[in-house]
Motif scaffolding. Structure first.
Motif, PDB file in Angstrom:
ATOM      1  N   ILE A   1       0.868  -1.175   0.000  1.00  0.00           N
ATOM      2  CA  ILE A   1       0.000   0.000   0.000  1.00  0.00           C
ATOM      3  C   ILE A   1       0.906   1.227   0.000  1.00  0.00           C
ATOM      4  O   ILE A   1       1.650   1.446   0.960  1.00  0.00           O
ATOM      5  CB  ILE A   1      -0.929   0.023   1.230  1.00  0.00           C
ATOM      6  CG1 ILE A   1      -1.850  -1.206   1.226  1.00  0.00           C
ATOM      7  CG2 ILE A   1      -1.755   1.307   1.257  1.00  0.00           C
ATOM      8  CD1 ILE A   1      -2.775  -1.307   2.439  1.00  0.00           C
ATOM      9  N   VAL A   2       0.859   1.984  -1.063  1.00  0.00           N
ATOM     10  CA  VAL A   2       1.717   3.156  -1.184  1.00  0.00           C
ATOM     11  C   VAL A   2       0.847   4.410  -1.099  1.00  0.00           C
ATOM     12  O   VAL A   2      -0.036   4.621  -1.946  1.00  0.00           O
ATOM     13  CB  VAL A   2       2.502   3.147  -2.520  1.00  0.00           C
ATOM     14  CG1 VAL A   2       3.418   4.366  -2.593  1.00  0.00           C
ATOM     15  CG2 VAL A   2       3.300   1.861  -2.657  1.00  0.00           C
ATOM     16  N   VAL A   3       1.096   5.221  -0.074  1.00  0.00           N
ATOM     17  CA  VAL A   3       0.357   6.474   0.068  1.00  0.00           C
ATOM     18  C   VAL A   3       0.810   7.413  -1.050  1.00  0.00           C
ATOM     19  O   VAL A   3       1.996   7.693  -1.207  1.00  0.00           O
ATOM     20  CB  VAL A   3       0.623   7.114   1.444  1.00  0.00           C
ATOM     21  CG1 VAL A   3      -0.132   8.435   1.559  1.00  0.00           C
ATOM     22  CG2 VAL A   3       0.226   6.155   2.557  1.00  0.00           C
ATOM     23  N   THR A   4      -0.150   7.891  -1.851  1.00  0.00           N
ATOM     24  CA  THR A   4       0.177   8.562  -3.112  1.00  0.00           C
ATOM     25  C   THR A   4      -0.600   9.871  -3.239  1.00  0.00           C
ATOM     26  O   THR A   4      -1.759   9.961  -2.842  1.00  0.00           O
ATOM     27  CB  THR A   4      -0.190   7.621  -4.288  1.00  0.00           C
ATOM     28  OG1 THR A   4       0.513   6.396  -4.127  1.00  0.00           O
ATOM     29  CG2 THR A   4       0.183   8.238  -5.623  1.00  0.00           C
ATOM     30  N   GLY A   5       0.073  10.863  -3.821  1.00  0.00           N
ATOM     31  CA  GLY A   5      -0.556  12.162  -4.043  1.00  0.00           C
ATOM     32  C   GLY A   5      -1.309  12.204  -5.356  1.00  0.00           C
ATOM     33  O   GLY A   5      -1.688  11.168  -5.913  1.00  0.00           O
ATOM     34  N   PHE A   6      -1.482  13.411  -5.892  1.00  0.00           N
ATOM     35  CA  PHE A   6      -2.462  13.599  -6.964  1.00  0.00           C
ATOM     36  C   PHE A   6      -1.898  14.209  -8.243  1.00  0.00           C
ATOM     37  O   PHE A   6      -2.591  14.272  -9.245  1.00  0.00           O
ATOM     38  CB  PHE A   6      -3.619  14.453  -6.450  1.00  0.00           C
ATOM     39  CG  PHE A   6      -4.297  13.793  -5.295  1.00  0.00           C
ATOM     40  CD1 PHE A   6      -5.332  12.918  -5.505  1.00  0.00           C
ATOM     41  CD2 PHE A   6      -3.862  13.999  -3.997  1.00  0.00           C
ATOM     42  CE1 PHE A   6      -5.929  12.268  -4.450  1.00  0.00           C
ATOM     43  CE2 PHE A   6      -4.453  13.356  -2.934  1.00  0.00           C
ATOM     44  CZ  PHE A   6      -5.487  12.481  -3.156  1.00  0.00           C
ATOM     45  N   GLU A   7      -0.677  14.696  -8.205  1.00  0.00           N
ATOM     46  CA  GLU A   7      -0.080  15.241  -9.423  1.00  0.00           C
ATOM     47  C   GLU A   7       0.526  14.089 -10.224  1.00  0.00           C
ATOM     48  O   GLU A   7       0.795  13.014  -9.674  1.00  0.00           O
ATOM     49  CB  GLU A   7       0.981  16.285  -9.058  1.00  0.00           C
ATOM     50  CG  GLU A   7       0.426  17.524  -8.390  1.00  0.00           C
ATOM     51  CD  GLU A   7      -0.584  18.272  -9.243  1.00  0.00           C
ATOM     52  OE1 GLU A   7      -0.431  18.278 -10.473  1.00  0.00           O
ATOM     53  OE2 GLU A   7      -1.546  18.823  -8.684  1.00  0.00           O
ATOM     54  N   PRO A   8       0.793  14.323 -11.506  1.00  0.00           N
ATOM     55  CA  PRO A   8       1.302  13.232 -12.336  1.00  0.00           C
ATOM     56  C   PRO A   8       2.553  12.557 -11.767  1.00  0.00           C
ATOM     57  O   PRO A   8       2.647  11.327 -11.774  1.00  0.00           O
ATOM     58  CB  PRO A   8       1.605  13.928 -13.667  1.00  0.00           C
ATOM     59  CG  PRO A   8       0.617  15.036 -13.725  1.00  0.00           C
ATOM     60  CD  PRO A   8       0.464  15.518 -12.312  1.00  0.00           C
ATOM     61  N   LEU A   9       3.494  13.343 -11.260  1.00  0.00           N
ATOM     62  CA  LEU A   9       4.699  12.711 -10.706  1.00  0.00           C
ATOM     63  C   LEU A   9       4.393  11.921  -9.440  1.00  0.00           C
ATOM     64  O   LEU A   9       5.047  10.910  -9.153  1.00  0.00           O
ATOM     65  CB  LEU A   9       5.781  13.760 -10.406  1.00  0.00           C
ATOM     66  CG  LEU A   9       6.400  14.484 -11.607  1.00  0.00           C
ATOM     67  CD1 LEU A   9       7.655  15.239 -11.176  1.00  0.00           C
ATOM     68  CD2 LEU A   9       6.720  13.548 -12.740  1.00  0.00           C
ATOM     69  N   ASP A  10       3.421  12.400  -8.671  1.00  0.00           N
ATOM     70  CA  ASP A  10       3.002  11.634  -7.487  1.00  0.00           C
ATOM     71  C   ASP A  10       2.523  10.251  -7.901  1.00  0.00           C
ATOM     72  O   ASP A  10       2.878   9.237  -7.283  1.00  0.00           O
ATOM     73  CB  ASP A  10       1.852  12.341  -6.754  1.00  0.00           C
ATOM     74  CG  ASP A  10       2.279  13.626  -6.070  1.00  0.00           C
ATOM     75  OD1 ASP A  10       3.396  13.659  -5.529  1.00  0.00           O
ATOM     76  OD2 ASP A  10       1.490  14.582  -6.071  1.00  0.00           O
ATOM     77  N   ILE A  11       1.686  10.225  -8.929  1.00  0.00           N
ATOM     78  CA  ILE A  11       1.118   8.951  -9.368  1.00  0.00           C
ATOM     79  C   ILE A  11       2.244   8.026  -9.852  1.00  0.00           C
ATOM     80  O   ILE A  11       2.292   6.838  -9.488  1.00  0.00           O
ATOM     81  CB  ILE A  11       0.105   9.172 -10.519  1.00  0.00           C
ATOM     82  CG1 ILE A  11      -1.007  10.126 -10.088  1.00  0.00           C
ATOM     83  CG2 ILE A  11      -0.448   7.829 -11.013  1.00  0.00           C
ATOM     84  CD1 ILE A  11      -2.023   9.562  -9.154  1.00  0.00           C
ATOM     85  N   LEU A  12       3.130   8.577 -10.665  1.00  0.00           N
ATOM     86  CA  LEU A  12       4.211   7.743 -11.191  1.00  0.00           C
ATOM     87  C   LEU A  12       5.106   7.223 -10.071  1.00  0.00           C
ATOM     88  O   LEU A  12       5.545   6.070 -10.100  1.00  0.00           O
ATOM     89  CB  LEU A  12       5.034   8.539 -12.219  1.00  0.00           C
ATOM     90  CG  LEU A  12       4.311   8.821 -13.540  1.00  0.00           C
ATOM     91  CD1 LEU A  12       5.108   9.799 -14.396  1.00  0.00           C
ATOM     92  CD2 LEU A  12       4.073   7.517 -14.299  1.00  0.00           C
ATOM     93  N   GLU A  13       5.379   8.069  -9.083  1.00  0.00           N
ATOM     94  CA  GLU A  13       6.213   7.620  -7.967  1.00  0.00           C
ATOM     95  C   GLU A  13       5.486   6.537  -7.171  1.00  0.00           C
ATOM     96  O   GLU A  13       6.090   5.551  -6.736  1.00  0.00           O
ATOM     97  CB  GLU A  13       6.566   8.814  -7.065  1.00  0.00           C
ATOM     98  CG  GLU A  13       7.376   8.462  -5.820  1.00  0.00           C
ATOM     99  CD  GLU A  13       8.753   7.891  -6.121  1.00  0.00           C
ATOM    100  OE1 GLU A  13       9.181   7.929  -7.292  1.00  0.00           O
ATOM    101  OE2 GLU A  13       9.393   7.377  -5.174  1.00  0.00           O
ATOM    102  N   GLY A  14       4.170   6.707  -6.990  1.00  0.00           N
ATOM    103  CA  GLY A  14       3.398   5.674  -6.295  1.00  0.00           C
ATOM    104  C   GLY A  14       3.453   4.356  -7.042  1.00  0.00           C
ATOM    105  O   GLY A  14       3.665   3.291  -6.440  1.00  0.00           O
ATOM    106  N   VAL A  15       3.271   4.413  -8.363  1.00  0.00           N
ATOM    107  CA  VAL A  15       3.328   3.190  -9.171  1.00  0.00           C
ATOM    108  C   VAL A  15       4.720   2.578  -9.080  1.00  0.00           C
ATOM    109  O   VAL A  15       4.878   1.362  -8.913  1.00  0.00           O
ATOM    110  CB  VAL A  15       2.974   3.505 -10.641  1.00  0.00           C
ATOM    111  CG1 VAL A  15       3.266   2.306 -11.541  1.00  0.00           C
ATOM    112  CG2 VAL A  15       1.516   3.926 -10.763  1.00  0.00           C
ATOM    113  N   ARG A  16       5.730   3.430  -9.163  1.00  0.00           N
ATOM    114  CA  ARG A  16       7.116   2.926  -9.134  1.00  0.00           C
ATOM    115  C   ARG A  16       7.383   2.166  -7.825  1.00  0.00           C
ATOM    116  O   ARG A  16       7.921   1.060  -7.833  1.00  0.00           O
ATOM    117  CB  ARG A  16       8.097   4.105  -9.264  1.00  0.00           C
ATOM    118  CG  ARG A  16       9.541   3.716  -9.516  1.00  0.00           C
ATOM    119  CD  ARG A  16      10.412   4.950  -9.641  1.00  0.00           C
ATOM    120  NE  ARG A  16      10.658   5.584  -8.364  1.00  0.00           N
ATOM    121  CZ  ARG A  16      11.677   5.284  -7.547  1.00  0.00           C
ATOM    122  NH1 ARG A  16      12.555   4.364  -7.908  1.00  0.00           N
ATOM    123  NH2 ARG A  16      11.834   5.906  -6.407  1.00  0.00           N
TER     124      ARG A  16
END
Lengths: 386, 353
Positions: free
Chosen positions: A215-230
């Motif tokens: 479970i990765v706590v993730t933000g809402f900007e495009p880089l946030d999403i990519l970092e969460g996926v990564r």
């Protein structure tokens, strides 16, 4: 406010994408819990840029979408009463109840007002002592604290003509319900950053361990999403399943103590129905006994609600990640943002709206001249600006 | 509160407005609901070939002279806002509708609907603002009317203006002239008017250094036509923002439109306000901007002319008309993805969270 551009930087996005492409070796299915994240993904085309092996499944995290039809119908009934001023965030006004929506109630003479804060509704109550003022309190852990604070204030100030129509929901029980579904394909979660900014992450380690999902706590900007996926993919490739905070600029592990205290004071946990999904145990809040006088359902004793969900609408499966929006037969034909069958098509965070709004071209299922939506652009009906 | 059954006899579209038995605010929002109301209710009722063109202004011929003729009503709240007032809007809005036909506004009419109880000093400030805006635009308010409605039946002041102007020879601006390959140019930074209004709106006040871009565009259009009269279409993206104007042009021309999101000039303050409120700058209203579809061979010269004008100094090429996806507007995102940019239903609302 310099933090927005930085988190949309194409060069940094490319590096994160390269890293994800280099890491992934097997197919993985991740669920982004929040509808705001879904819209970022679709709006920026992130799902088009990820490796084919990484599938993003859209979760139930749209507060507008999951508000039960019965509650919407209760709102419509209360808002139709001549002595009531019904206040709501704008998103809710276009959500279809059984046969009509709040905009329609307003056009029929109901006093329905768009407010931008529950405290505005409280002020309206103070200014209109001869009217009952009701605020439509929906949403996840993010919107619950200000709504709780408003009720707390109403009690403290002795404002008798204010009440809250409550339909608050909690994310962790929804994750639990999704993981318990026999058809669940989710292998990892991008948890909603704003929810965690209030609640912290204390509810997640046990979920991650029990279901063996990162479970990765993730933000809402495009880089946030990519970092969460990564981070989620990295864990999956390594066989790990921990809670990881990729949104540390907003989320502290302990959450927001003041907001938590307010929630504790005003609300109590209850079973709650989710539109399209059904009742999930302990997944909602209701006003606690001390504040029951401020509960609009008690005050107005709304009975005789006869809900009718359109039979063609499959938003429940969309909300559980079992169906992509465009796989629904009604998508783009019977069901458009202009005449939605379900809330997922009309809400500003709904997955169906995102697909219709941004993906019609690729999907090729909807004629170009179809009457148009908007979702991230629901109508500002109350506010002529020109 | 029962609904009156709709009589759809004679309406041109099967079951138009079927889910809206009554007028809702979105019917005035400049998006799909507005278009539906005009196309399926007003236009069939009125008939007439000129109205059927559905331009910002009508092109009519009187005594051998081609005239642009337009009207608009102004119901903005609050009456005064950073960068202007309802008076400025009432003049510049109609002047700009005429300018989008290539015409210089010559005469305006002005109809006031005043609410009982509004302070006379407020009416005077609005009138003075109108006079100043008219002088700046080089147009004369030639006739008018005043009505007063009972207290509670209006928002203080509503204004209607109509205007006429002469369309120069050789100028023919309409979306049907757009062809694939045309370059799309926007005259400056978008979203300023909408954000300025929101920043002072009751319940939503927020501190932001943004002024409305309210301005008369006749001079800018004149400088563009001086480069070439062969502009294909102009629109001023007011309600519904740039997205609505591009969609109207795409639909009417039958071409596709591609814009590159990263090239659209969005001021940081507008981008930030939109990010906080969950709005898309492409849908936010403007009052002093235009979007032009220009033949490719003239695009550089037109852009230079625009940038030499005070109201066009931030002009930018943002996209092109294309053969693909006729009638649709598509944005290339900064990250390299694509998305459809749709016509709004009404206008935007801040999101719940």
């Amino acid at each position: 406010m310099k933090y927005i551009e930085e988190f949309q930087d194409p060069a940094l996005a490319r590096r994160l994408l390269d890293d994800i492409h280099a890491t992934v070796t097997r197919p993985w299915a991740l669920m982004e819990v929040c509808g705001g994240q879904t819209h970022t993904i679709i709006r920026h085309g992130i799902d088009q840029l990820l490796p084919e092996l990484v599938e993003l499944i859209h979760g139930p995290g749209c507060p507008v979408c999951v508000t039960p039809l019965e509650v919407i119908d209760k709102a419509l009934e209360i808002a139709s009463r001549p002595d009531v001023i019904f206040c709501s965030f704008g998103d809710m006004l276009r959500v279809p109840g059984t046969g009509r929506d709040l905009f329609q109630v307003r056009s029929e003479g109901g006093d329905v007002r768009v407010v931008y804060s529950p405290l505005d509704a409280l002020r309206i109550a103070q200014e209109n002592p001869k009217h009952q003022v009701v605020f439509f309190g929906i949403g996840f852990e993010t919107t619950a604290p200000p709504n709780a604070m408003t009720v707390h204030q109403a009690k403290k100030l002795g404002i008798p003509n204010f009440s809250l129509l409550v339909s608050h929901v909690r994310v962790p029980p929804a994750i639990e319900a999704i993981m318990q579904s026999p058809s669940c394909r989710v292998q990892g979660f991008l948890a909603a950053g704003h929810v965690c900014s209030v609640m912290g992450v204390r509810e997640y380690p046990e979920l991650a361990a029990r279901h063996r999902v990162p479970i990765v706590v993730t933000g809402f900007e495009p880089l946030d999403i990519l970092e969460g996926v990564r981070r989620a993919v990295r864990q999956l490739e390594r066989g790990e399943h921990t809670v990881d905070n990729a949104y540390a600029r907003a989320v502290r592990p302990e959450g927001n103590p003041a907001a938590l205290a307010m929630l504790e004071d005003v609300f109590e946990v209850t079973d709650r129905a989710w539109r399209g999904i059904g009742v999930i145990p302990d997944s909602g809040w209701r006003l606690s006994e001390r504040y029951r006088d401020f509960d609009a359902e008690h005050r107005f004793s709304v009975t005789g609600i006869n809900t009718r969900e359109p039979a063609e609408c499959r938003s429940g499966e969309v909300l559980q990640g079992l169906l992509k929006p465009h796989e629904c037969e009604a998508f783009g034909t019977l069901c458009t943002p202009r005449s939605p069958l379900g809330a997922t098509m009309v809400s500003s965070e709904g997955a169906c709206a995102a697909y219709y709004l941004y993906r019609r071209l690729e999907l090729g299922t909807v004629p170009a001249a179809a009457t148009a939506p908007t979702a991230a652009s629901a109508p500002l009906e109350a506010s002529p600006v020109v | 509160m029962s609904d009156t059954a709709l009589d759809v006899t004679g309406w041109t579209c099967p079951a138009p407005l079927r889910d809206r038995p009554r007028v809702v605010m979105g019917h005035g929002g400049g998006g799909a609901l507005s278009a539906e109301l005009v196309q399926h209710l007003f236009a069939p009722a009125f008939g007439g070939d000129v109205l059927a063109q559905l331009g910002d202004s009508a092109a009519v011929s009187l005594g051998g002279v081609r005239l642009a003729f337009s009207t608009d009503s102004y119901v903005v709240r609050p009456l005064f806002f950073p960068g202007g007032s309802i008076g400025d809007l009432a003049v510049n809005g109609t002047v700009n509708d005429l300018a989008m036909s290539g015409a210089e506004a010559e005469y305006l009419s002005c109809g006031f609907i005043l609410e009982e109880g509004v302070e006379m000093s407020v009416v005077a400030r609005v009138a003075e603002a109108m006079g100043a805006a008219a002088r700046a635009a080089g147009v004369e308010v030639a006739t008018g009317d005043t009505k007063v409605v009972e207290a509670g039946h209006g928002d203080g002041i509503y204004i209607n203006t109509a205007g006429i102007g002469v369309i120069p020879d050789g100028v023919d601006l309409r979306p049907q002239r757009v062809v694939p390959g045309d370059v799309v140019i926007v005259s400056g930074e978008i979203g300023l008017h909408g954000v300025a209004i929101m920043s002072v709106r009751e319940g939503l006040e927020f501190g932001v250094d943004v002024q409305s871009d309210c301005a008369a565009l006749g001079g800018l259009v004149r400088s563009m036509l001086a480069v070439t009269p062969d502009l294909h279409v102009l629109r001023d993206p007011t309600r519904g923002g740039l997205a609505a104007s591009l969609n109207e042009i795409a639909a009417a021309s039958g071409t596709g439109v591609v814009i590159h999101e990263g090239r659209v000039p969005v001021p940081a303050a507008v981008a930030n306000a939109c990010a906080i409120l969950g709005l898309d700058p492409l849908y936010v209203a403007n009052e002093g901007k235009l979007v032009a579809f220009v033949p490719r061979e003239h695009a550089d010269a037109v852009l230079d002319a625009m940038r030499a004008h005070p109201l066009g100094r931030h002009a930018a090429v943002i996209g092109e008309a294309v053969d693909a996806h006729p009638g649709l507007v598509v944005a290339r995102t900064a990250l390299g993805g694509t998305r459809v940019v749709d016509l709004p239903i009404g206008e935007q609302l801040p999101r719940i969270c």
